[in-house]
Design a protein around this motif. Structure first.
Motif, mmCIF file in Angstrom:
data_model
loop_
_atom_site.group_PDB
_atom_site.id
_atom_site.type_symbol
_atom_site.label_atom_id
_atom_site.label_comp_id
_atom_site.label_asym_id
_atom_site.label_seq_id
_atom_site.Cartn_x
_atom_site.Cartn_y
_atom_site.Cartn_z
ATOM 1 N N THR A 1 0.833 -1.196 0.000
ATOM 2 C CA THR A 1 0.000 0.000 0.000
ATOM 3 C C THR A 1 0.867 1.245 0.000
ATOM 4 O O THR A 1 1.560 1.536 0.949
ATOM 5 C CB THR A 1 -0.907 0.041 1.247
ATOM 6 O OG1 THR A 1 -0.062 -0.108 2.388
ATOM 7 C CG2 THR A 1 -1.944 -1.044 1.210
ATOM 8 N N VAL A 2 0.838 1.973 -1.079
ATOM 9 C CA VAL A 2 1.496 3.268 -1.122
ATOM 10 C C VAL A 2 0.650 4.239 -0.299
ATOM 11 O O VAL A 2 -0.568 4.296 -0.461
ATOM 12 C CB VAL A 2 1.607 3.762 -2.583
ATOM 13 C CG1 VAL A 2 2.195 5.148 -2.623
ATOM 14 C CG2 VAL A 2 2.423 2.793 -3.413
ATOM 15 N N ALA A 3 1.312 4.933 0.603
ATOM 16 C CA ALA A 3 0.557 5.858 1.453
ATOM 17 C C ALA A 3 -0.102 6.934 0.608
ATOM 18 O O ALA A 3 0.562 7.679 -0.091
ATOM 19 C CB ALA A 3 1.496 6.480 2.476
ATOM 20 N N GLN A 4 -1.412 6.983 0.654
ATOM 21 C CA GLN A 4 -2.109 7.993 -0.140
ATOM 22 C C GLN A 4 -2.225 9.309 0.601
ATOM 23 O O GLN A 4 -2.380 10.366 0.017
ATOM 24 C CB GLN A 4 -3.507 7.492 -0.496
ATOM 25 C CG GLN A 4 -3.459 6.416 -1.562
ATOM 26 C CD GLN A 4 -4.556 5.411 -1.403
ATOM 27 O OE1 GLN A 4 -5.365 5.493 -0.475
ATOM 28 N NE2 GLN A 4 -4.612 4.446 -2.300
ATOM 29 N N VAL A 5 -2.173 9.208 1.931
ATOM 30 C CA VAL A 5 -2.277 10.428 2.716
ATOM 31 C C VAL A 5 -0.933 11.143 2.638
ATOM 32 O O VAL A 5 0.102 10.573 2.903
ATOM 33 C CB VAL A 5 -2.710 10.117 4.164
ATOM 34 C CG1 VAL A 5 -1.867 9.039 4.780
ATOM 35 C CG2 VAL A 5 -2.697 11.368 5.002
ATOM 36 N N ARG A 6 -0.975 12.431 2.231
ATOM 37 C CA ARG A 6 0.270 13.100 1.864
ATOM 38 C C ARG A 6 0.113 14.607 1.995
ATOM 39 O O ARG A 6 -0.928 15.164 1.713
ATOM 40 C CB ARG A 6 0.577 12.764 0.400
ATOM 41 C CG ARG A 6 1.963 13.149 -0.037
ATOM 42 C CD ARG A 6 2.717 11.884 -0.445
ATOM 43 N NE ARG A 6 4.069 12.209 -0.809
ATOM 44 C CZ ARG A 6 5.115 11.559 -0.336
ATOM 45 N NH1 ARG A 6 4.937 10.590 0.541
ATOM 46 N NH2 ARG A 6 6.323 11.883 -0.709
ATOM 47 N N GLY B 1 -8.375 6.173 4.784
ATOM 48 C CA GLY B 1 -7.966 4.988 4.035
ATOM 49 C C GLY B 1 -8.104 3.706 4.836
ATOM 50 O O GLY B 1 -7.867 2.623 4.311
ATOM 51 N N ARG C 1 -7.727 13.405 10.030
ATOM 52 C CA ARG C 1 -7.289 12.775 8.786
ATOM 53 C C ARG C 1 -6.367 11.605 9.100
ATOM 54 O O ARG C 1 -6.389 10.585 8.449
ATOM 55 C CB ARG C 1 -6.560 13.797 7.908
ATOM 56 C CG ARG C 1 -6.064 13.267 6.570
ATOM 57 C CD ARG C 1 -7.236 12.942 5.647
ATOM 58 N NE ARG C 1 -6.781 12.362 4.389
ATOM 59 C CZ ARG C 1 -6.457 11.079 4.226
ATOM 60 N NH1 ARG C 1 -6.507 10.268 5.271
ATOM 61 N NH2 ARG C 1 -6.091 10.629 3.046
ATOM 62 N N VAL D 1 -0.463 3.633 8.249
ATOM 63 C CA VAL D 1 0.471 4.243 7.304
ATOM 64 C C VAL D 1 1.877 3.753 7.582
ATOM 65 O O VAL D 1 2.602 3.347 6.677
ATOM 66 C CB VAL D 1 0.417 5.778 7.403
ATOM 67 C CG1 VAL D 1 1.347 6.406 6.366
ATOM 68 C CG2 VAL D 1 -1.003 6.292 7.252
ATOM 69 N N ASP E 1 -4.120 6.007 8.887
ATOM 70 C CA ASP E 1 -4.896 6.802 7.936
ATOM 71 C C ASP E 1 -6.361 6.472 8.196
ATOM 72 O O ASP E 1 -6.828 5.375 7.876
ATOM 73 C CB ASP E 1 -4.466 6.407 6.520
ATOM 74 C CG ASP E 1 -5.320 7.066 5.443
ATOM 75 O OD1 ASP E 1 -6.310 7.751 5.787
ATOM 76 O OD2 ASP E 1 -4.991 6.891 4.253
ATOM 77 N N ASP F 1 1.809 18.201 0.650
ATOM 78 C CA ASP F 1 2.746 18.832 -0.278
ATOM 79 C C ASP F 1 3.272 20.101 0.370
ATOM 80 O O ASP F 1 2.540 21.089 0.512
ATOM 81 C CB ASP F 1 2.027 19.154 -1.591
ATOM 82 C CG ASP F 1 2.970 19.800 -2.601
ATOM 83 O OD1 ASP F 1 4.165 19.978 -2.263
ATOM 84 O OD2 ASP F 1 2.518 20.122 -3.702
#
Lengths: 433, 183
Positions: A18-23, A123, A97, A127, A120, A25
């Protein structure tokens, strides 16, 4: 001062599938801070200890401006076991979140292990998780490491919370200031005066790359100021070299084996390497103007400095051997104190124009200048170890108290760094090991 | 400061006059007041050679010259003061005097640049004095940058005051010691 590496890194598990989608920028000018729920850490220790751990992490993340801790009173689920999947809906409904759940458990050797899981809650998955072993009295540093773990997991960039800042603590009237070297944790905790009882004032401290030494300017009333090196471990301080005139504006090279300094020769000031053991100066500039404030790129190939050779003081860049000196700023007013970013891509500076001071950044070729903040006086920027935050000192209005402030590279989130006295000349440590 | 050299008698006399004025009667009848003249006890103050030299430099010669913003060139009034400093230092009997010239800056500049600028100002003063015949070996310089303001305020007047080169005497040297020893 103690500086022992005792944080044993145990596990850093990001599920490969699972690539962490919570991010987050962090390169954007303004992002809404990510709501994060940080319940008190579970602990078998005295009442309030787990709360303190959570508070240190929460304060780090909140002051970064990238996270908004959710008020504890809103929490629905009472976390009693961090190894059980939380009820995600309970955390979603209060606006979180992500959820940070942790515990402190005593080890048989007297140390503690601090376990943390980052969830997450949208999700519905973990994470990442992390654990640190540390002597219990060192829990605050471990908490900063947890904050760095959250920051790096969610932004993709290394954090800066496990770091320290040296600065000059100022007391007394402006006509007779006492200036002492003080070290503190990045969040303002544990302020400790390092130069108690020294008969001179201290200015412009800077860390060595290994964080074991600080170079600073010793300021005397009856003779020219001199570059000194202070050993944090032993508390010993010594003058570097025996040059008869003033040596000043010291900064370690990224390799740490030499200093870059300015030295006065007659009415002139030039830039040189100063080798700490031999005390030998190797001159880099010979211009009759004032050449001052050298700062080397992290790759060690170039040096930024300030010079008034063109009339007004501006920023110049030269190669490490002194060749190829060229001006990179051309704006109105004057530019000083260039400081190369630890990422290598930017140079921070102090600019002065019409009785106002500014802190800004510019690309190393002189393009893309941006001013981040201004006041009656803002001076002497220093980079956070990850190159995302600048600290500096600030006098908001004429005659006002001088204080430490920090601002994000985006120009957002100007905040004061707490110090017990007036303070100036902050210098951020490298990332601690 | 020159009052010190007037002696105390003049001071007492003028105070007596002031006292008489301040007792101007408000009532109708005139009051005749006799001010008794007291002969003051005048003690000649004993000053060391160092104190005498410092007093002369500060009160008569002038110990401080001022500079323009971000400038280190000497203006006409500064040169006039430095000519007097050189005459004072060159005077027979004063050859043993050694001085420290401190360069100071106002707060409108970075700390590091101002250390360099203060050095430039101190060297401008030293250079002028040497040009006037004072031996360079008698002059030490130091830059205080913006760290030692005379006037702590942030006003144009304070800035002007704080951009200076200040000469202080560090020793009066062997000549004066010989004098006091009866040579």
């Amino acid at each position: 001062m103690m500086r022992v590496a005792f944080l044993a890194f145990i596990a850093f598990l990001i599920p490969a599938t699972t690539v962490a989608q919570v991010r987050i920028d962090i390169t954007r000018g303004r992002t809404d801070p990510m709501p994060i729920a940080i319940p008190d850490y579970l602990s078998g220790f005295e009442e309030g200890f787990g709360e303190e751990v959570a508070d240190v992490i929460s304060n780090d993340l909140a002051t970064s401006g990238l996270f908004a801790p959710v008020a504890e009173g809103a929490f629905i689920q009472d976390i009693t076991n961090i190894n059980v999947t939380p009820r995600f809906a309970d955390w979603r409904v209060i606006g979180a979140r992500v959820l940070l759940a942790g515990e402190v458990i005593p080890l048989e050797d007297g140390r503690v292990q601090i376990n943390t899981r980052l969830w997450d809650v949208i999700g519905n998955q973990q994470v990442a998780s992390v654990a640190y072993k540390t002597p219990r009295e060192n829990w605050r540093r471990a908490a900063h490491k947890v904050a760095d773990f959250v920051y790096s997991t969610l932004t993709g960039e290394s954090g800066y919370f496990d770091s320290r800042i040296v600065y000059i603590g100022e007391t007394g009237p402006k006509t007779a200031r006492k200036k002492k070297l003080v070290i503190m944790d990045q969040d303002g905790h544990n302020p400790t005066t390092l130069t108690k009882g020294l008969p001179y004032n201290v200015l412009t401290p800077r860390f060595s790359p290994d964080e074991q030494e600080i170079t600073y300017l010793a300021f005397f009333d009856d003779r020219p100021a001199k570059v000194y090196i202070f050993n944090i471990e032993t508390g010993e301080q010594r003058e570097v070299g025996e040059y008869p005139g003033m040596t000043f504006a010291p900064r370690f090279t990224p390799g740490g084996d030499e200093l870059l300094v300015s030295f006065a020769i007659g009415a002139n000031s030039d830039i040189a390497y100063l080798e700490p053991n031999s005390g030998r100066l190797r001159r880099l500039t010979t211009n009759p103007g004032i050449d001052v404030s050298p700062s080397m790129s992290p790759e060690g190939d170039r040096i930024a400095f300030a010079s008034d050779r063109g009339g007004s003081q501006q920023i110049y860049v030269m190669n490490a051997d002194g060749s190829g000196q060229r001006r990179i700023t051309f704006g109105q007013g004057t530019y000083g104190t260039p400081v190369w970013s630890p990422r290598g891509d930017l140079i921070a500076f102090t600019r002065q124009h019409k009785n106002r001071f500014y802190i800004g950044v510019v690309n190393t070729d002189g393009s893309g200048e941006r001013l981040l903040t201004e006041a009656y006086l803002v001076e002497g920027p220093t980079w956070s170890p990850n190159g995302r935050v600048l600290a500096f000192h600030r006098e908001e209005y004429p005659g006002g108290p001088v204080r430490l402030y920090a601002i994000d590279l985006t120009g957002q989130n100007l905040r004061r760094l707490p110090t017990p006295t007036e303070a100036s000349d902050p210098a951020w440590s490298p990332r601690l090991n | 400061m020159n009052l010190k050299f007037l002696g105390t008698s003049g001071l007492v006399a003028s105070m007596a006059v002031l006292a008489a004025c301040s007792t101007t009667p408000e009532a109708d009848e005139p009051i005749v007041e006799t001010v008794e003249r007291v002969e003051p006890i005048v003690e000649e103050p004993q000053f060391s050679p160092m104190e005498l030299a410092v007093m002369e430099l500060e009160n008569e010669v002038g110990q401080r010259v001022f500079f323009g913003y971000d400038a280190s060139n000497l203006q006409a009034d500064a040169k006039a003061i430095l000519v007097r400093q050189a005459e004072f230092l060159n005077r027979p009997g004063n050859e043993g005097i050694r001085i420290l010239v401190a360069g100071n800056c106002d707060e409108r500049g970075t700390r590091e640049y101002n250390l360099a600028l203060g050095n430039r100002r101190a060297e401008a003063v030293r250079g002028f004095l040497v040009g006037e015949g004072v031996s360079a070996s008698r002059i030490e310089t130091v830059s205080y940058g913006k760290e030692r303001p005379l006037d702590p305020r942030s006003t144009p007047e304070a800035w002007a005051m704080n951009r200076n080169g200040t000469t202080t005497i560090t020793s009066v040297g062997a000549m004066d010691e010989l004098d006091t020893m009866g040579f």
